[in-house]
Design a protein around this motif. Structure first.
Motif, PDB file in Angstrom:
ATOM      1  N   UNK A  43       0.787  -1.240   0.000  1.00 44.16           N
ATOM      2  CA  UNK A  43       0.000   0.000   0.000  1.00 44.16           C
ATOM      3  C   UNK A  43       0.817   1.287   0.000  1.00 44.16           C
ATOM      4  N   UNK A  44       2.145   1.164  -0.051  1.00 43.32           N
ATOM      5  CA  UNK A  44       2.984   2.346  -0.171  1.00 43.32           C
ATOM      6  C   UNK A  44       3.172   3.141   1.107  1.00 43.32           C
ATOM      7  N   UNK A  45       2.679   2.612   2.210  1.00 45.04           N
ATOM      8  CA  UNK A  45       2.790   3.312   3.489  1.00 45.04           C
ATOM      9  C   UNK A  45       3.258   2.332   4.561  1.00 45.04           C
ATOM     10  N   UNK A  46       4.274   2.727   5.315  1.00 43.48           N
ATOM     11  CA  UNK A  46       4.789   1.852   6.370  1.00 43.48           C
ATOM     12  C   UNK A  46       3.725   1.639   7.450  1.00 43.48           C
ATOM     13  N   UNK A  47       3.512   0.399   7.870  1.00 45.70           N
ATOM     14  CA  UNK A  47       2.470   0.114   8.856  1.00 45.70           C
ATOM     15  C   UNK A  47       2.881   0.436  10.293  1.00 45.70           C
ATOM     16  N   UNK A  48       4.175   0.615  10.514  1.00 43.20           N
ATOM     17  CA  UNK A  48       4.674   0.974  11.844  1.00 43.20           C
ATOM     18  C   UNK A  48       5.716   2.079  11.701  1.00 43.20           C
ATOM     19  N   UNK A  49       5.985   2.756  12.797  1.00 39.72           N
ATOM     20  CA  UNK A  49       6.926   3.878  12.777  1.00 39.72           C
ATOM     21  C   UNK A  49       8.373   3.403  12.638  1.00 39.72           C
ATOM     22  N   UNK A  50       9.239   4.338  12.294  1.00 41.02           N
ATOM     23  CA  UNK A  50      10.674   4.033  12.226  1.00 41.02           C
ATOM     24  C   UNK A  50      11.185   3.610  13.602  1.00 41.02           C
TER      25      UNK A  50
ATOM     26  N   UNK B 276       4.630 -18.931  11.663  1.00 39.20           N
ATOM     27  CA  UNK B 276       5.006 -17.691  10.969  1.00 39.20           C
ATOM     28  C   UNK B 276       4.307 -16.509  11.626  1.00 39.20           C
ATOM     29  N   UNK B 277       5.039 -15.412  11.773  1.00 41.82           N
ATOM     30  CA  UNK B 277       4.452 -14.191  12.311  1.00 41.82           C
ATOM     31  C   UNK B 277       3.537 -13.598  11.246  1.00 41.82           C
ATOM     32  N   UNK B 278       2.262 -13.416  11.616  1.00 37.49           N
ATOM     33  CA  UNK B 278       1.289 -12.844  10.686  1.00 37.49           C
ATOM     34  C   UNK B 278       0.686 -11.551  11.226  1.00 37.49           C
ATOM     35  N   UNK B 279       1.047 -11.199  12.463  1.00 34.85           N
ATOM     36  CA  UNK B 279       0.562  -9.961  13.045  1.00 34.85           C
ATOM     37  C   UNK B 279       1.576  -9.431  14.049  1.00 34.85           C
ATOM     38  N   UNK B 280       1.649  -8.109  14.157  1.00 34.71           N
ATOM     39  CA  UNK B 280       2.633  -7.496  15.041  1.00 34.71           C
ATOM     40  C   UNK B 280       2.092  -6.183  15.586  1.00 34.71           C
ATOM     41  N   UNK B 281       2.335  -5.949  16.873  1.00 32.41           N
ATOM     42  CA  UNK B 281       2.017  -4.670  17.498  1.00 32.41           C
ATOM     43  C   UNK B 281       3.222  -4.247  18.323  1.00 32.41           C
ATOM     44  N   UNK B 282       3.419  -2.935  18.414  1.00 32.58           N
ATOM     45  CA  UNK B 282       4.548  -2.364  19.152  1.00 32.58           C
ATOM     46  C   UNK B 282       3.999  -1.314  20.104  1.00 32.58           C
ATOM     47  N   UNK B 283       4.452  -1.356  21.345  1.00 26.30           N
ATOM     48  CA  UNK B 283       3.995  -0.416  22.357  1.00 26.30           C
ATOM     49  C   UNK B 283       5.190   0.147  23.099  1.00 26.30           C
ATOM     50  N   UNK B 284       5.251   1.459  23.196  1.00 27.33           N
ATOM     51  CA  UNK B 284       6.270   2.109  24.008  1.00 27.33           C
ATOM     52  C   UNK B 284       5.540   2.710  25.211  1.00 27.33           C
ATOM     53  N   UNK B 285       5.722   2.113  26.398  1.00 26.08           N
ATOM     54  CA  UNK B 285       5.023   2.598  27.578  1.00 26.08           C
ATOM     55  C   UNK B 285       5.429   4.042  27.907  1.00 26.08           C
ATOM     56  N   UNK B 286       4.525   4.735  28.467  1.00 22.96           N
ATOM     57  CA  UNK B 286       4.913   6.060  28.864  1.00 22.96           C
ATOM     58  C   UNK B 286       3.758   6.930  28.993  1.00 22.96           C
TER      59      UNK B 286
END
Length: 65
Positions: A26-33, A55-65
């Protein structure tokens, strides 16, 4: 799999491949740098993956704060 502080090398590679495929589609990164960098660099980020047939088929990233 639950939230974790780190990803092993294989999971990090699979997440990177998933991110690349999504970006190519889709031309857009799904997560931040910041999230991409946290795949291989120690940080405060937490990682959640979902696997199907090993196989990894889903991913989420969390930065607490």
């Amino acid at each position: 799999m639950g939230w974790s502080d780190t990803l092993d090398a294989a999971a990090a590679q699979q997440v990177a491949e998933l991110v690349a495929a999504s970006t190519a589609f889709d031309g857009s990164a799904p997560i931040s740098e910041q999230a991409v960098l946290s795949l291989s660099t120690a940080s405060a980020a937490r990682h959640l993956t979902h696997e199907v047939d090993g196989r990894v088929v889903g991913y989420a990233n969390l930065v607490p704060g």
